[in-house]
Design an enzyme around this catalytic site. Structure first.
Site, PDB file in Angstrom:
ATOM      1  N   LYS A   1      52.677  54.583  14.982  1.00  0.00           N
ATOM      2  CA  LYS A   1      52.094  55.163  13.773  1.00  0.00           C
ATOM      3  C   LYS A   1      50.762  54.879  14.135  1.00  0.00           C
ATOM      4  O   LYS A   1      49.938  54.477  14.996  1.00  0.00           O
ATOM      5  CB  LYS A   1      52.302  54.469  12.494  1.00  0.00           C
ATOM      6  CG  LYS A   1      52.071  52.888  12.478  1.00  0.00           C
ATOM      7  CD  LYS A   1      52.653  52.148  11.530  1.00  0.00           C
ATOM      8  CE  LYS A   1      52.359  50.812  11.444  1.00  0.00           C
ATOM      9  NZ  LYS A   1      53.092  49.953  10.506  1.00  0.00           N
TER      10      LYS A   1
ATOM     11  N   MET B   1      25.160  54.699  12.554  1.00  0.00           N
ATOM     12  CA  MET B   1      26.159  55.549  12.760  1.00  0.00           C
ATOM     13  C   MET B   1      26.547  55.545  14.187  1.00  0.00           C
ATOM     14  O   MET B   1      27.625  55.771  14.756  1.00  0.00           O
ATOM     15  CB  MET B   1      25.902  56.814  12.281  1.00  0.00           C
ATOM     16  CG  MET B   1      26.908  58.020  12.373  1.00  0.00           C
ATOM     17  SD  MET B   1      26.501  59.620  11.846  1.00  0.00           S
ATOM     18  CE  MET B   1      26.709  59.385  10.029  1.00  0.00           C
TER      19      MET B   1
ATOM     20  N   TYR C   1      18.297  49.407   9.763  1.00  0.00           N
ATOM     21  CA  TYR C   1      18.122  49.796   8.412  1.00  0.00           C
ATOM     22  C   TYR C   1      18.077  48.625   7.623  1.00  0.00           C
ATOM     23  O   TYR C   1      19.121  47.674   7.813  1.00  0.00           O
ATOM     24  CB  TYR C   1      19.236  50.769   8.252  1.00  0.00           C
ATOM     25  CG  TYR C   1      19.358  52.093   8.639  1.00  0.00           C
ATOM     26  CD1 TYR C   1      18.240  52.951   8.351  1.00  0.00           C
ATOM     27  CD2 TYR C   1      20.313  52.465   9.703  1.00  0.00           C
ATOM     28  CE1 TYR C   1      18.124  54.299   8.910  1.00  0.00           C
ATOM     29  CE2 TYR C   1      20.145  53.874  10.074  1.00  0.00           C
ATOM     30  CZ  TYR C   1      19.232  54.720   9.914  1.00  0.00           C
ATOM     31  OH  TYR C   1      19.040  55.836  10.194  1.00  0.00           O
TER      32      TYR C   1
ATOM     33  N   ARG D   1      57.185  46.129  -1.726  1.00  0.00           N
ATOM     34  CA  ARG D   1      56.513  47.421  -1.370  1.00  0.00           C
ATOM     35  C   ARG D   1      57.451  48.351  -1.417  1.00  0.00           C
ATOM     36  O   ARG D   1      57.899  49.199  -2.189  1.00  0.00           O
ATOM     37  CB  ARG D   1      55.841  47.112   0.158  1.00  0.00           C
ATOM     38  CG  ARG D   1      54.761  47.944   0.301  1.00  0.00           C
ATOM     39  CD  ARG D   1      53.794  47.777   1.696  1.00  0.00           C
ATOM     40  NE  ARG D   1      54.625  47.756   2.798  1.00  0.00           N
ATOM     41  CZ  ARG D   1      54.184  47.666   4.094  1.00  0.00           C
ATOM     42  NH1 ARG D   1      52.966  47.533   4.195  1.00  0.00           N
ATOM     43  NH2 ARG D   1      55.098  47.668   5.151  1.00  0.00           N
TER      44      ARG D   1
END
Ligand SMILES: *Cc1c(COP(=O)(O)O)cnc(C)c1O
Length: 352
Positions: free
Chosen positions: A22, A295, A247, A117
């Site tokens: 998956k 990024m 940053y 679940r």
């Protein structure tokens, strides 16, 4: 991937192996999964469109949809491409009863043994079985459950043994013996259970199920990393005490340091929330992240790597830098790091 699959088979006690692919094979790509897991007995995943893609890539052995179908339009696709699906709720059974399929589909009937679940309770599973068995377009029915804490040896909440007791009670209520599909990676690596199918995922990619501190490492389990995320140093700054980096100026140098700028950021799949000190390998030497991940770049302390220069190789995880360790530092699990690998990262296949 081949090595890890063989390791899973060795731990499967004769059960057939669904290699779980998956999420684009945990970030590795379906095409690579088809080759790497050629020896698996089947491939299991969640995405119907990716399952079709596996057939187009030439996979002829069984395919299992772990969450089954999502709406009625998936059913003809399953019949056409020969996809098995899990059946976990009344709504799916009603859709199956209303369907006219040209070919029978095989199903995994999912029991909820305490994880809460997906699945039918042990009390409801016999009725679900009877409805499925009455349909002409249902082929083989395998009984399936999923463990919540197979990676925790001394689990106090819902230990695996408790889930197995509930599973056995549900299985006995059906009145006929069905094939079973039980273990995920943690079950395969840490428990001796007999079943007909196992469903290992993360171990096939060289990650451990929990990555918990003090737990058995991937290496000690005999697993090899299948994904190594590498980049290089593209810039260097020499900064003095009191200068800040990146940053938000999260990091402030306590003394003179050499800062390496690495071409890898959160748009590549590196976790933005990784804290100061998250381990990074530069020219084979362990150092740590400094400042916020941006990024396209992240910064590392090169003070301990005096030979480092622009072009030096950097390993973010994989060979030489266990993904579990990076994940632990970043407050997540190896699964999430692998799955988040961004499409823009070029994939280079290593030759052995
Ligand atoms: C993802 C998944 C697995 C594989 O789990 P790992 O922890 O990666 O081994 C097995 N079974 C089901 C139902 C799953 O959804």
């Amino acid at each position: 991937m081949q090595h890890n699959l063989a390791r899973a088979r060795a731990g499967a006690r004769g059960a057939r192996v669904w290699a779980v692919v998956k999420a684009n094979a945990y970030g590795h790509g379906l095409e690579r999964a088809v080759r790497g897991f050629a020896e698996a007995d089947g491939l299991a995943l969640v995405e119907v469109d990716y399952a079709v893609r596996l057939r187009e890539l030439g996979w002829t052995k069984p395919i299992l949809l772990l969450e089954g179908f999502f709406d009625a339009s998936d059913l003809p696709v399953m019949a056409h491409y020969g996809l098995n699906g899990s059946v976990h709720c009344e709504e799916q059974i009603a859709l199956l009863e209303a369907a006219h399929l040209p070919r029978a589909i095989d199903v995994h009937l999912k029991m909820n043994t305490g994880m809460n679940r997906l699945g039918f309770t042990p009390q409801a599973v016999a009725a679900a079985y009877a409805r499925l068995r009455a349909m002409p377009h249902i082929g083989t029915i395998t009984l399936m459950t999923h463990f919540a804490n197979a990676d925790e040896a001394g689990a106090t909440r819902l230990p695996l043994a408790q889930q197995m007791l509930r599973f056995e009670a549900g299985a006995a209520s059906i009145g006929t013996s069905l094939p079973r599909s039980l273990c995920n990676s943690a079950g395969v690596l840490m428990h001796q259970l007999d079943s007909d199918w196992v469903r290992p995922g993360v171990m096939l990619y060289g990650g451990t199920p929990s990555g918990a501190p003090g737990g058995t490492s991937a290496q000690a389990f005999g697993l090899l990393p299948s994904m190594t995320l590498r980049s290089s140093i593209i810039g260097i700054q020499h900064i003095a005490a009191g200068e800040v980096v990146g940053y938000g100026s999260r990091y402030e140098a306590a003394g003179n340091i050499k800062v390496g700028v690495v071409a890898c950021g959160y748009a590549d799949g590196y976790p933005r929330h990784a804290p100061e000190g998250t381990p990074v390998l530069v020219d084979g030497v362990r150092t740590g992240l400094i400042g916020r991940v941006s990024m396209d770049m992240l910064m590392v302390d090169l003070t301990q790597v005096p030979g480092a220069r622009v072009g030096s190789s950097v390993t973010l995880w994989g060979q030489g830098m266990p993904i579990d360790e990076v994940a632990l530092a970043a407050g997540t699990i190896g699964y999430e790091l692998m799955c988040a690998l961004a499409p823009r990262v070029p994939v280079v296949e290593a030759t052995q």
